[in-house]
Design an enzyme around this catalytic site. Structure first.
Site, mmCIF file in Angstrom:
data_model
loop_
_atom_site.group_PDB
_atom_site.id
_atom_site.type_symbol
_atom_site.label_atom_id
_atom_site.label_comp_id
_atom_site.label_asym_id
_atom_site.label_seq_id
_atom_site.Cartn_x
_atom_site.Cartn_y
_atom_site.Cartn_z
ATOM 1 N N SER A 106 -6.541 -4.101 -6.134
ATOM 2 C CA SER A 106 -7.159 -3.005 -6.902
ATOM 3 C C SER A 106 -8.497 -3.492 -7.450
ATOM 4 O O SER A 106 -8.713 -4.704 -7.600
ATOM 5 C CB SER A 106 -6.253 -2.625 -8.073
ATOM 6 O OG SER A 106 -6.910 -1.737 -8.958
ATOM 7 N N VAL B 135 11.905 -4.060 -4.561
ATOM 8 C CA VAL B 135 11.288 -5.351 -4.236
ATOM 9 C C VAL B 135 11.435 -6.363 -5.377
ATOM 10 O O VAL B 135 11.190 -7.555 -5.189
ATOM 11 C CB VAL B 135 9.792 -5.215 -3.842
ATOM 12 C CG1 VAL B 135 9.639 -4.377 -2.579
ATOM 13 C CG2 VAL B 135 8.956 -4.663 -4.998
ATOM 14 N N TYR C 155 -1.574 -4.771 -16.322
ATOM 15 C CA TYR C 155 -1.753 -4.297 -14.943
ATOM 16 C C TYR C 155 -2.893 -5.064 -14.259
ATOM 17 O O TYR C 155 -2.753 -5.524 -13.118
ATOM 18 C CB TYR C 155 -2.035 -2.795 -14.937
ATOM 19 C CG TYR C 155 -2.285 -2.259 -13.540
ATOM 20 C CD1 TYR C 155 -1.247 -2.183 -12.623
ATOM 21 C CD2 TYR C 155 -3.562 -1.866 -13.139
ATOM 22 C CE1 TYR C 155 -1.473 -1.717 -11.326
ATOM 23 C CE2 TYR C 155 -3.795 -1.390 -11.854
ATOM 24 C CZ TYR C 155 -2.756 -1.319 -10.950
ATOM 25 O OH TYR C 155 -2.982 -0.867 -9.668
ATOM 26 N N GLY D 250 6.885 0.340 -0.547
ATOM 27 C CA GLY D 250 6.430 1.453 -1.388
ATOM 28 C C GLY D 250 5.886 2.589 -0.544
ATOM 29 O O GLY D 250 4.802 3.115 -0.814
HETATM 30 P P1 NDP Z 1 2.512 5.816 -6.110
HETATM 31 O O1 NDP Z 1 3.230 5.840 -7.410
HETATM 32 O O2 NDP Z 1 2.210 7.101 -5.445
HETATM 33 O O3 NDP Z 1 3.301 4.893 -5.075
HETATM 34 C C1 NDP Z 1 3.903 3.688 -5.455
HETATM 35 C C2 NDP Z 1 4.921 3.305 -4.406
HETATM 36 O O4 NDP Z 1 5.508 2.047 -4.765
HETATM 37 C C3 NDP Z 1 6.041 4.316 -4.311
HETATM 38 O O5 NDP Z 1 6.378 4.503 -2.957
HETATM 39 C C4 NDP Z 1 7.184 3.654 -5.048
HETATM 40 O O6 NDP Z 1 8.420 4.090 -4.479
HETATM 41 C C5 NDP Z 1 6.918 2.179 -4.707
HETATM 42 N N1 NDP Z 1 7.550 1.254 -5.628
HETATM 43 C C6 NDP Z 1 7.334 1.120 -6.959
HETATM 44 N N2 NDP Z 1 8.140 0.177 -7.460
HETATM 45 C C7 NDP Z 1 8.889 -0.292 -6.429
HETATM 46 C C8 NDP Z 1 9.911 -1.263 -6.324
HETATM 47 N N3 NDP Z 1 10.335 -1.957 -7.388
HETATM 48 N N4 NDP Z 1 10.458 -1.501 -5.108
HETATM 49 C C9 NDP Z 1 10.037 -0.798 -4.038
HETATM 50 N N5 NDP Z 1 9.081 0.130 -4.073
HETATM 51 C C10 NDP Z 1 8.518 0.388 -5.268
HETATM 52 O O7 NDP Z 1 1.183 4.992 -6.388
HETATM 53 P P2 NDP Z 1 0.041 4.436 -5.394
HETATM 54 O O8 NDP Z 1 0.249 4.917 -4.024
HETATM 55 O O9 NDP Z 1 -1.232 4.711 -6.054
HETATM 56 O O10 NDP Z 1 0.318 2.874 -5.497
HETATM 57 C C11 NDP Z 1 0.436 2.035 -4.357
HETATM 58 C C12 NDP Z 1 -0.275 0.728 -4.635
HETATM 59 O O11 NDP Z 1 -1.664 0.970 -4.782
HETATM 60 C C13 NDP Z 1 0.157 0.013 -5.915
HETATM 61 O O12 NDP Z 1 0.254 -1.375 -5.640
HETATM 62 C C14 NDP Z 1 -0.977 0.289 -6.882
HETATM 63 O O13 NDP Z 1 -1.088 -0.703 -7.849
HETATM 64 C C15 NDP Z 1 -2.142 0.283 -5.914
HETATM 65 N N6 NDP Z 1 -3.363 0.926 -6.366
HETATM 66 C C16 NDP Z 1 -3.375 2.241 -6.757
HETATM 67 C C17 NDP Z 1 -4.558 2.819 -7.162
HETATM 68 C C18 NDP Z 1 -4.628 4.226 -7.664
HETATM 69 O O14 NDP Z 1 -5.630 4.597 -8.314
HETATM 70 N N7 NDP Z 1 -3.645 5.081 -7.362
HETATM 71 C C19 NDP Z 1 -5.821 2.075 -7.136
HETATM 72 C C20 NDP Z 1 -5.692 0.700 -6.724
HETATM 73 C C21 NDP Z 1 -4.516 0.172 -6.331
HETATM 74 P P3 NDP Z 1 9.782 4.283 -5.274
HETATM 75 O O15 NDP Z 1 9.453 4.821 -6.629
HETATM 76 O O16 NDP Z 1 10.525 5.260 -4.403
HETATM 77 O O17 NDP Z 1 10.417 2.932 -5.283
HETATM 78 C C1 8X3 Z 2 -5.354 1.470 -10.039
HETATM 79 C C2 8X3 Z 2 -6.735 1.836 -10.421
HETATM 80 O O1 8X3 Z 2 -8.386 1.881 -12.328
HETATM 81 O O2 8X3 Z 2 -6.220 2.883 -12.721
HETATM 82 O O3 8X3 Z 2 -5.320 0.159 -9.581
HETATM 83 O O4 8X3 Z 2 -6.456 0.502 -12.632
HETATM 84 S S1 8X3 Z 2 -6.934 1.758 -12.107
#
Ligand code: NDP
Ligand code: 8X3
Length: 260
Positions: free
Chosen positions: A144, A65, A157, A13
């Site tokens: 998270s 993935v 989620y 990702g």
């Molecule tokens: P983004 O949407 O900016 O990034 C998500 C990434 O995951 C993208 O690069 C996307 O790429 C990739 N992705 C999604 N589905 C797939 C798949 N099936 N196969 C391969 N790649 C995939 O969000 P975040 O950066 O915020 O998220 C990253 C992680 O952080 C996640 O696990 C999220 O749950 C976690 N997180 C986020 C928080 C927030 O507040 N933003 C807080 C806590 C945790 P593409 O679409 O090109 O495949």
């Molecule tokens: C992403 C943060 O608070 O939107 O994990 O669930 S929250």
């Protein structure tokens, strides 16, 4: 300290948000980068930027993935120099919708569970056997605060992120007696495309999540991930929880309009 220069770091990702920021942080530390995501153009843009800015050695894989066969084939098909992964950052993940669990569509449920839980396990089972053979490696899962509590509309989620916590602790036990390390980095609110994806491309609704408060940046999270990976080999950071100062629990966020 564990020197990350020339180490091979695999980030799932990596086409946006936290994954792209981790790629930047590890590139700065001199690591070689194996990056995957589904959107080839976005991934290529990240890779090109890292090559230009840091002269980074980057290999990209367009990969979903959720597709176990594709994950195993992609790993097996890597040139040997790109298979010996030192650090795996299991970051690919998402949320879909903010409805009660009983109102979620099958597609929303499957997408969250298949990506955040099953996808993470598929990548882990591709990469970790080689780490065990080589006697070195570090798995860093992106969990998270949603893995430590629940909030209305986030049931599925949150369940997937609780699963990530269980997988982290379980994998550490599975690897007991090996030099491998397993960590989870668990952020609260981070400004990324996460909400845009959650709200199906509704930019106004997504922006409102971040505009009224002071969230973490992807770089804040990447800093914690890089710190975890750079501890000396005898130190395993089990878990890091980081939240914006303006956040006190998954659902307690200090917002500008709260006083009004
Ligand atoms: P983004 O949407 O900016 O990034 C998500 C990434 O995951 C993208 O690069 C996307 O790429 C990739 N992705 C999604 N589905 C797939 C798949 N099936 N196969 C391969 N790649 C995939 O969000 P975040 O950066 O915020 O998220 C990253 C992680 O952080 C996640 O696990 C999220 O749950 C976690 N997180 C986020 C928080 C927030 O507040 N933003 C807080 C806590 C945790 P593409 O679409 O090109 O495949
Ligand atoms: C992403 C943060 O608070 O939107 O994990 O669930 S929250």
């Amino acid at each position: 300290m564990y020197d990350l220069s020339d180490r091979l770091v695999f980030i799932t990702g990596a086409s946006s948000g936290i994954g792209a920021a981790c790629a930047e942080a590890f590139a700065r530390a001199g690591a070689r980068l194996l990056l995957c995501a589904r959107r080839t153009e976005r991934l290529t843009a990240v890779a090109d930027r890292l090559r230009r800015a840091h002269d980074a050695d980057v290999y990209t894989l367009t990969l979903d993935v959720r597709d176990d066969d594709a994950v195993q084939e992609a790993y097996a098909g890597l040139p040997p120099a790109w298979q010996a992964i030192d650090v795996l950052v299991n970051n690919a993940g998402l949320s879909r919708g903010l409805e009660p669990a009983y109102a979620n569509t099958t597609d929303q449920i499957d997408t969250m569970v298949d990506t955040n839980v099953k996808g993470l396990l598929y990548v882990t089972r591709a990469v970790v056997p080689g780490m065990v053979e080589r006697g070195r490696g570090h798995v860093i899962n992106i969990g998270s605060t949603a893995g430590h509590g629940v909030y209305p509309g986030g049931t599925v989620y949150c369940a997937t992120k609780h699963a990530v916590g269980a997988i982290t602790r379980g994998l550490k036990q599975d690897l007991h007696g090996t030099p491998l390390r397993v960590s989870t980095v668990d952020p609260g609110l981070v400004e990324t495309e996460f909400s845009l994806v959650r709200f199906d491309g509704d930019a106004e609704r997504a922006d409102a999540v971040y505009d009224t408060t002071d969230p973490l940046t992807p770089a804040d999270v990447a800093d914690a991930v890089r710190w975890c990976a750079s501890r000396p080999p005898h130190v395993n950071i089990q878990e890091i929880i980081l939240m914006p100062t303006a956040q006190s629990s998954p659902s307690m966020i200090d917002r500008d309009d709260d006083a009004g």
